[in-house]
Design a protein around this motif. Structure first.
Motif, PDB file in Angstrom:
ATOM      1  N   LYS A 202      49.443  18.277  73.670  1.00 46.08           N
ATOM      2  CA  LYS A 202      50.901  18.315  73.785  1.00 46.08           C
ATOM      3  C   LYS A 202      51.579  17.834  72.508  1.00 46.08           C
ATOM      4  N   LYS A 203      50.971  16.856  71.865  1.00 43.23           N
ATOM      5  CA  LYS A 203      51.550  16.258  70.655  1.00 43.23           C
ATOM      6  C   LYS A 203      50.870  16.781  69.383  1.00 43.23           C
ATOM      7  N   SER A 204      50.323  17.999  69.438  1.00 43.03           N
ATOM      8  CA  SER A 204      49.589  18.556  68.302  1.00 43.03           C
ATOM      9  C   SER A 204      50.430  18.602  67.023  1.00 43.03           C
ATOM     10  N   THR A 205      51.686  18.976  67.166  1.00 46.50           N
ATOM     11  CA  THR A 205      52.561  19.066  65.983  1.00 46.50           C
ATOM     12  C   THR A 205      52.746  17.695  65.345  1.00 46.50           C
ATOM     13  N   LEU A 206      53.010  16.689  66.166  1.00 44.11           N
ATOM     14  CA  LEU A 206      53.201  15.332  65.663  1.00 44.11           C
ATOM     15  C   LEU A 206      51.913  14.799  65.024  1.00 44.11           C
ATOM     16  N   ILE A 207      50.784  15.070  65.669  1.00 47.49           N
ATOM     17  CA  ILE A 207      49.489  14.646  65.126  1.00 47.49           C
ATOM     18  C   ILE A 207      49.215  15.347  63.800  1.00 47.49           C
ATOM     19  N   GLY A 208      49.604  16.622  63.723  1.00 48.28           N
ATOM     20  CA  GLY A 208      49.427  17.370  62.476  1.00 48.28           C
ATOM     21  C   GLY A 208      50.205  16.740  61.328  1.00 48.28           C
ATOM     22  N   TYR A 209      51.435  16.278  61.611  1.00 46.57           N
ATOM     23  CA  TYR A 209      52.231  15.593  60.586  1.00 46.57           C
ATOM     24  C   TYR A 209      51.556  14.292  60.160  1.00 46.57           C
ATOM     25  N   PHE A 210      50.993  13.596  61.131  1.00 47.32           N
ATOM     26  CA  PHE A 210      50.291  12.342  60.832  1.00 47.32           C
ATOM     27  C   PHE A 210      49.086  12.609  59.927  1.00 47.32           C
ATOM     28  N   ASP A 211      48.278  13.628  60.279  1.00 48.69           N
ATOM     29  CA  ASP A 211      47.111  13.991  59.464  1.00 48.69           C
ATOM     30  C   ASP A 211      47.519  14.273  58.021  1.00 48.69           C
ATOM     31  N   LYS A 212      48.548  15.081  57.862  1.00 51.36           N
ATOM     32  CA  LYS A 212      48.992  15.480  56.522  1.00 51.36           C
ATOM     33  C   LYS A 212      49.526  14.282  55.733  1.00 51.36           C
ATOM     34  N   THR A 213      50.204  13.368  56.435  1.00 51.18           N
ATOM     35  CA  THR A 213      50.715  12.167  55.760  1.00 51.18           C
ATOM     36  C   THR A 213      49.571  11.327  55.203  1.00 51.18           C
ATOM     37  N   ILE A 214      48.519  11.154  55.990  1.00 53.28           N
ATOM     38  CA  ILE A 214      47.360  10.379  55.535  1.00 53.28           C
ATOM     39  C   ILE A 214      46.697  11.062  54.337  1.00 53.28           C
ATOM     40  N   ILE A 215      46.604  12.385  54.374  1.00 52.50           N
ATOM     41  CA  ILE A 215      45.998  13.122  53.255  1.00 52.50           C
ATOM     42  C   ILE A 215      46.818  12.932  51.984  1.00 52.50           C
ATOM     43  N   VAL A 216      48.137  13.031  52.108  1.00 49.70           N
ATOM     44  CA  VAL A 216      49.011  12.843  50.940  1.00 49.70           C
ATOM     45  C   VAL A 216      48.844  11.434  50.373  1.00 49.70           C
ATOM     46  N   LEU A 217      48.725  10.439  51.249  1.00 48.30           N
ATOM     47  CA  LEU A 217      48.537   9.059  50.799  1.00 48.30           C
ATOM     48  C   LEU A 217      47.188   8.885  50.103  1.00 48.30           C
ATOM     49  N   ILE A 218      46.145   9.560  50.612  1.00 50.76           N
ATOM     50  CA  ILE A 218      44.829   9.490  49.963  1.00 50.76           C
ATOM     51  C   ILE A 218      44.889  10.116  48.578  1.00 50.76           C
ATOM     52  N   VAL A 219      45.549  11.265  48.482  1.00 48.40           N
ATOM     53  CA  VAL A 219      45.693  11.937  47.184  1.00 48.40           C
ATOM     54  C   VAL A 219      46.472  11.049  46.218  1.00 48.40           C
ATOM     55  N   TYR A 220      47.589  10.489  46.689  1.00 49.18           N
ATOM     56  CA  TYR A 220      48.400   9.601  45.845  1.00 49.18           C
ATOM     57  C   TYR A 220      47.582   8.407  45.367  1.00 49.18           C
ATOM     58  N   SER A 221      46.851   7.773  46.295  1.00 51.73           N
ATOM     59  CA  SER A 221      46.044   6.603  45.951  1.00 51.73           C
ATOM     60  C   SER A 221      44.963   6.946  44.926  1.00 51.73           C
ATOM     61  N   SER A 222      44.329   8.106  45.088  1.00 51.52           N
ATOM     62  CA  SER A 222      43.277   8.531  44.160  1.00 51.52           C
ATOM     63  C   SER A 222      43.830   8.755  42.757  1.00 51.52           C
ATOM     64  N   PHE A 223      44.978   9.390  42.683  1.00 50.89           N
ATOM     65  CA  PHE A 223      45.580   9.650  41.372  1.00 50.89           C
ATOM     66  C   PHE A 223      46.113   8.369  40.737  1.00 50.89           C
ATOM     67  N   CYS A 224      46.537   7.398  41.549  1.00 50.88           N
ATOM     68  CA  CYS A 224      46.938   6.102  41.000  1.00 50.88           C
ATOM     69  C   CYS A 224      45.786   5.467  40.225  1.00 50.88           C
ATOM     70  N   LEU A 225      44.587   5.479  40.823  1.00 49.37           N
ATOM     71  CA  LEU A 225      43.407   4.922  40.155  1.00 49.37           C
ATOM     72  C   LEU A 225      43.118   5.652  38.854  1.00 49.37           C
ATOM     73  N   SER A 226      43.218   6.965  38.885  1.00 53.28           N
ATOM     74  CA  SER A 226      42.906   7.763  37.697  1.00 53.28           C
ATOM     75  C   SER A 226      43.923   7.550  36.578  1.00 53.28           C
ATOM     76  N   PHE A 227      45.208   7.497  36.945  1.00 56.62           N
ATOM     77  CA  PHE A 227      46.237   7.304  35.926  1.00 56.62           C
ATOM     78  C   PHE A 227      46.155   5.893  35.331  1.00 56.62           C
ATOM     79  N   ASN A 228      45.798   4.917  36.146  1.00 57.48           N
ATOM     80  CA  ASN A 228      45.622   3.561  35.623  1.00 57.48           C
ATOM     81  C   ASN A 228      44.474   3.496  34.613  1.00 57.48           C
TER      82      ASN A 228
END
Length: 323
Positions: free
Chosen positions: A191-217
């Motif tokens: 029932k909450k698939s759409t909301l869960i999908g937004y949550f999944d994508k948010t976590i992925i974006v945060l992982i990508v951001y965190s990974s690039f932070c390490l690389s840029f540092n």
């Protein structure tokens, strides 16, 4: 209209925006304690994934074994075997890192949601798509780290025990718990698939951001030339098109119906950014190279959506015209 159906524009934009933000605020990951946030998020992603897995999905899909074999052999055997021979040709640290990223991409499981959506648009075998996309994610929990362990000599100093522990805590246990609770609260996840999908994508974006932070540092991208990135894009595109050609050819040789050929073509050529982001974080720890390993997966994700969306619409028009 087609792009609105698959709902990926905002996600891609967020991924692309995360990179310059990491460049401007490279310490943001540490300030926001994103390592802890994403660790918890990964567990929840796979818990919700388990909640949505229905036994009926697997029961209805097990009969078409030729289709299943082709999809999973393409996903977990054809892809890595196409990338593996290029290892000796990689001269220099940057080339070797990018090859590891390509191989990491090659051993990932297929994506779930977009595969099913594309098959639906193209009038393919939807039950088989759901079955294979779901099964691919389960198989990938085992085969992706196994392939990497056999071929990639150094996962940035992360011990085997550490990797296995993280896999158990962040993927296997939450996934198993979700599957066990499917009959009780699985309807909530659906029932909450759409909301869960937004949550999944948010976590992925945060992982990508965190990974690039390490690389840029670590100034990792300071010496990487534009032509190297263009060559990487060309290699990823060539890999994608070659796999689609092979799967399509084999499907015809095996006498698949158009519906099964569509399913094999789309499910057997896709790669999951969700699993890629999660596995990169687990397998490569806090490596400054993590963003390089994720980069091919991001490029592939964007490319596969754009190209497969175009192909799916062509199949849709052909199926409509024949009715």
């Amino acid at each position: 209209m087609l792009f609105k159906k698959i709902k990926f524009n905002g996600f891609i934009l967020a991924l692309l925006i995360a990179i310059p933000i990491a460049y401007i605020f490279p310490n943001g990951s540490r300030w926001l304690h994103l390592n802890t946030v994403t660790d918890i998020g990964i567990g929840l992603i796979f818990f919700f994934y388990g909640l949505k897995l229905s036994k009926d999905t697997f029961r209805s899909g097990v009969r078409n074994y030729k289709l299943h074999l082709l999809i999973h052999l393409s996903t977990f055997v054809l892809f890595p075997l196409l990338v593996l021979p290029f290892r000796p040709m990689m001269n220099g640290e940057t080339a070797d890192l990018l090859w590891v990223g390509m191989f990491f991409l090659a051993v990932l499981p297929s994506t779930v949601s977009s595969s099913v959506v594309m098959v639906s648009i193209a009038k393919g075998n939807i039950p088989a798509a759901i079955f294979n996309a779901s099964l691919s994610g389960l198989i990938g929990v085992v085969l992706t780290p196994l392939w990497l362990g056999l071929v990639v000599e150094d996962a940035q100093g992360v011990s085997v025990v550490t990797v296995i522990t993280k896999l158990l805590l962040q993927i296997v246990i939450p996934l198993t718990l979700g599957i066990m609770l499917h009959h009780k609260i699985g309807h909530f996840a659906v029932k909450k698939s759409t909301l869960i999908g937004y949550f999944d994508k948010t976590i992925i974006v945060l992982i990508v951001y965190s990974s690039f932070c390490l690389s840029f540092n670590a100034h990792l991208f300071s010496g990487m030339r534009l032509e190297v990135l263009l060559l990487l894009f060309a290699a990823i595109l060539a890999l994608f098109l070659l796999v689609m050609f092979v799967v399509n050819t084999v499907s015809k040789k095996l006498g698949f119906s158009t519906e099964d050929r569509v399913t094999a073509l789309f499910c057997g050529s896709k790669k999951s950014l969700v699993h890629g982001s999660v596995m990169a974080k687990i397998m490569f720890g806090h490596s400054i190279n993590a963003s390089i390993y994720i980069l091919p997966v991001m490029i592939y994700h964007i490319s596969q959506l754009l190209i497969v969306a175009f192909i799916a619409e062509k199949f849709n028009k052909r199926a409509t015209a024949s009715n």
